[in-house]
Design a protein around this motif. Sequence first.
Motif, PDB file in Angstrom:
ATOM      1  N   GLY A 165      16.595 -13.663  -9.939  1.00  0.00           N
ATOM      2  CA  GLY A 165      15.956 -13.118  -8.748  1.00  0.00           C
ATOM      3  C   GLY A 165      14.661 -12.400  -9.071  1.00  0.00           C
ATOM      4  N   TYR A 166      13.749 -12.418  -8.123  1.00  0.00           N
ATOM      5  CA  TYR A 166      12.508 -11.652  -8.212  1.00  0.00           C
ATOM      6  C   TYR A 166      12.628 -10.395  -7.353  1.00  0.00           C
ATOM      7  CZ  TYR A 166       9.853 -15.621 -10.197  1.00  0.00           C
ATOM      8  OH  TYR A 166       9.374 -16.642 -10.997  1.00  0.00           O
ATOM      9  N   VAL A 167      11.913  -9.349  -7.769  1.00  0.00           N
ATOM     10  CA  VAL A 167      11.686  -8.192  -6.905  1.00  0.00           C
ATOM     11  C   VAL A 167      10.271  -8.340  -6.351  1.00  0.00           C
ATOM     12  CG1 VAL A 167      11.522  -5.686  -6.747  1.00  0.00           C
ATOM     13  CG2 VAL A 167      13.214  -6.733  -8.272  1.00  0.00           C
ATOM     14  N   ILE A 168      10.149  -8.274  -5.039  1.00  0.00           N
ATOM     15  CA  ILE A 168       8.862  -8.443  -4.360  1.00  0.00           C
ATOM     16  C   ILE A 168       8.462  -7.106  -3.759  1.00  0.00           C
ATOM     17  CG2 ILE A 168       7.575  -9.767  -2.655  1.00  0.00           C
ATOM     18  CD1 ILE A 168       8.961 -11.520  -4.798  1.00  0.00           C
ATOM     19  N   ASN A 169       7.212  -6.714  -3.949  1.00  0.00           N
ATOM     20  CA  ASN A 169       6.762  -5.494  -3.274  1.00  0.00           C
ATOM     21  C   ASN A 169       5.330  -5.614  -2.792  1.00  0.00           C
ATOM     22  OD1 ASN A 169       6.324  -4.831  -6.378  1.00  0.00           O
ATOM     23  ND2 ASN A 169       4.914  -3.491  -5.259  1.00  0.00           N
ATOM     24  N   VAL A 170       5.030  -4.849  -1.767  1.00  0.00           N
ATOM     25  CA  VAL A 170       3.724  -4.806  -1.117  1.00  0.00           C
ATOM     26  C   VAL A 170       2.809  -3.879  -1.895  1.00  0.00           C
ATOM     27  CG1 VAL A 170       2.528  -4.065   0.987  1.00  0.00           C
ATOM     28  CG2 VAL A 170       4.703  -5.302   1.143  1.00  0.00           C
ATOM     29  N   GLY A 171       1.542  -4.280  -2.041  1.00  0.00           N
ATOM     30  CA  GLY A 171       0.545  -3.435  -2.684  1.00  0.00           C
ATOM     31  C   GLY A 171      -0.401  -2.796  -1.684  1.00  0.00           C
ATOM     32  N   GLU A 172      -1.312  -1.983  -2.219  1.00  0.00           N
ATOM     33  CA  GLU A 172      -2.229  -1.219  -1.372  1.00  0.00           C
ATOM     34  C   GLU A 172      -3.149  -2.116  -0.539  1.00  0.00           C
ATOM     35  OE1 GLU A 172      -2.451   1.977  -0.779  1.00  0.00           O
ATOM     36  OE2 GLU A 172      -0.902   2.635  -2.180  1.00  0.00           O
ATOM     37  N   LEU A 173      -3.540  -3.270  -1.098  1.00  0.00           N
ATOM     38  CA  LEU A 173      -4.450  -4.146  -0.361  1.00  0.00           C
ATOM     39  C   LEU A 173      -3.769  -4.760   0.861  1.00  0.00           C
ATOM     40  CD1 LEU A 173      -7.405  -5.016  -0.591  1.00  0.00           C
ATOM     41  CD2 LEU A 173      -6.653  -6.979  -1.959  1.00  0.00           C
ATOM     42  N   MET A 174      -2.495  -5.125   0.730  1.00  0.00           N
ATOM     43  CA  MET A 174      -1.763  -5.645   1.886  1.00  0.00           C
ATOM     44  C   MET A 174      -1.479  -4.540   2.897  1.00  0.00           C
ATOM     45  SD  MET A 174      -0.553  -8.088   3.631  1.00  0.00           S
ATOM     46  CE  MET A 174      -0.330  -9.604   2.693  1.00  0.00           C
ATOM     47  N   LYS A 175      -1.235  -3.337   2.414  1.00  0.00           N
ATOM     48  CA  LYS A 175      -1.072  -2.214   3.340  1.00  0.00           C
ATOM     49  C   LYS A 175      -2.330  -2.068   4.200  1.00  0.00           C
ATOM     50  CE  LYS A 175      -1.552   2.169   2.169  1.00  0.00           C
ATOM     51  NZ  LYS A 175      -1.304   3.505   1.550  1.00  0.00           N
ATOM     52  N   ARG A 176      -3.503  -2.165   3.569  1.00  0.00           N
ATOM     53  CA  ARG A 176      -4.759  -2.093   4.323  1.00  0.00           C
ATOM     54  C   ARG A 176      -4.857  -3.240   5.325  1.00  0.00           C
ATOM     55  NH1 ARG A 176      -9.117   1.021   1.835  1.00  0.00           N
ATOM     56  NH2 ARG A 176     -10.494  -0.113   3.261  1.00  0.00           N
ATOM     57  N   TRP A 177      -4.538  -4.452   4.872  1.00  0.00           N
ATOM     58  CA  TRP A 177      -4.714  -5.638   5.722  1.00  0.00           C
ATOM     59  C   TRP A 177      -3.835  -5.542   6.973  1.00  0.00           C
ATOM     60  CZ3 TRP A 177      -5.413 -10.918   2.785  1.00  0.00           C
ATOM     61  CH2 TRP A 177      -6.252 -11.751   3.544  1.00  0.00           C
ATOM     62  N   THR A 178      -2.646  -4.945   6.824  1.00  0.00           N
ATOM     63  CA  THR A 178      -1.740  -4.796   7.962  1.00  0.00           C
ATOM     64  C   THR A 178      -1.930  -3.451   8.675  1.00  0.00           C
ATOM     65  OG1 THR A 178       0.044  -3.907   6.568  1.00  0.00           O
ATOM     66  CG2 THR A 178      -0.019  -6.302   6.891  1.00  0.00           C
ATOM     67  N   ASN A 179      -3.023  -2.759   8.346  1.00  0.00           N
ATOM     68  CA  ASN A 179      -3.355  -1.479   8.979  1.00  0.00           C
ATOM     69  C   ASN A 179      -2.263  -0.428   8.780  1.00  0.00           C
ATOM     70  OD1 ASN A 179      -5.531  -0.214  10.396  1.00  0.00           O
ATOM     71  ND2 ASN A 179      -4.200  -0.050  12.188  1.00  0.00           N
ATOM     72  N   GLY A 180      -1.620  -0.489   7.604  1.00  0.00           N
ATOM     73  CA  GLY A 180      -0.593   0.485   7.274  1.00  0.00           C
ATOM     74  C   GLY A 180       0.798   0.121   7.737  1.00  0.00           C
ATOM     75  N   ARG A 181       0.924  -1.018   8.413  1.00  0.00           N
ATOM     76  CA  ARG A 181       2.249  -1.424   8.910  1.00  0.00           C
ATOM     77  C   ARG A 181       3.197  -1.728   7.746  1.00  0.00           C
ATOM     78  NH1 ARG A 181       3.722  -6.184  13.328  1.00  0.00           N
ATOM     79  NH2 ARG A 181       5.964  -6.179  12.935  1.00  0.00           N
ATOM     80  N   PHE A 182       2.768  -2.593   6.824  1.00  0.00           N
ATOM     81  CA  PHE A 182       3.578  -2.861   5.638  1.00  0.00           C
ATOM     82  C   PHE A 182       3.429  -1.690   4.672  1.00  0.00           C
ATOM     83  CE2 PHE A 182       3.810  -7.829   5.619  1.00  0.00           C
ATOM     84  CZ  PHE A 182       4.532  -7.788   6.809  1.00  0.00           C
TER      85      PHE A 182
END
Length: 340
Positions: free
Chosen positions: A241-258
């Motif tokens: 299995g992989y562990v998947i996590n959101v980074g700061e750039l995706m947080k920005r792209w989703t306007n802080g939603r993710f």
Amino acid sequence: MSAAIKVEAPASIPVIDVSGLYSPDIAERRRVADEIGRACDEIGFFYAVGHHVKLETIEAAWKKALEFFAQPMEAKLAVECDRNNRGYRKMGDTIHASGLKFARDSFDLGFPCKPDDPEVLAGTPLYAPNNWPALPGFEEALSAYYQGSLEVGTTILKGFALYLGQEEDFFSRHFTRPVADMVINHYYPYATAIGLGATETASGAHTDHGIITILWQDYSGGLQVMGKDGVYLDVPPIPGGYVINVGELMKRWTNGRFKATVHRVIHTKNAPRISMPLFCNPDFNTTVDPAQLGVAEPAYSPVTSGEFLISRFQKTRKLWGAANKDATVKAEAIEAPVEA
């Protein structure tokens, strides 16, 4: 052997069977996308099982990584890392915001480029041929793992797009020549780390820089994610299995939603530990702007993906000019939710 393994999720880190993302049935893809999206809304972390990377591919890369780090220092320095994040990095290159010292070295590789690649010839940062060691089977094993992990990442990005109400290739179409760097981390045994003056924590509390991280960790364990109450949750390994996590750039792209959630690694035993994260980021000149997702009043201004990543490297890697920080910071500072 299939990587799909059914297990009970520890604490609040969900285990998601992502096999439905490969289905020709859009309803099935949307069902899995909803699971993934809810996890990213809540904590920004989840396990991915049911992907298409064989366990044998993962473990072959792990074994070759152990061989590489067991070599004499002279052999490792023969492929010393450059400014494009290709090659071996000695302990101490990564600077942590706490000022504390962590005992690990690493090997970096990235999207395969030839010397005559247009981006290489143009001098675009973070594009370069990989700096492979003269270790039989290493390039083949790590390349296979890299390509499999990248495919998992772009598949999950299609799930992100469906969840956010966009065309399925909204994110993945920006991954034609991605700045998708992989870091093979080699954490020193506990006794060695302490003997070198490192902290008792193997890797300090931080958030990741980019879009998403596709992580395989060996069977030592030690990864912890900060829960909403500030208490760390263990994220033990799942075979295949992989562990998947959101980074700061995706947080920005989703306007802080993710959520880009703080995590760390602790020592669990007096033995080496290997982790193999792929930092899955788009083409260098990709514009990341919440307005592209229909956000009326974005909290974040547009940024260029590659420039944003470099700005983070400049704060966290000596190779990129990061300054030494005050090493007298008290040990408990590592518990604070600080970025790497």
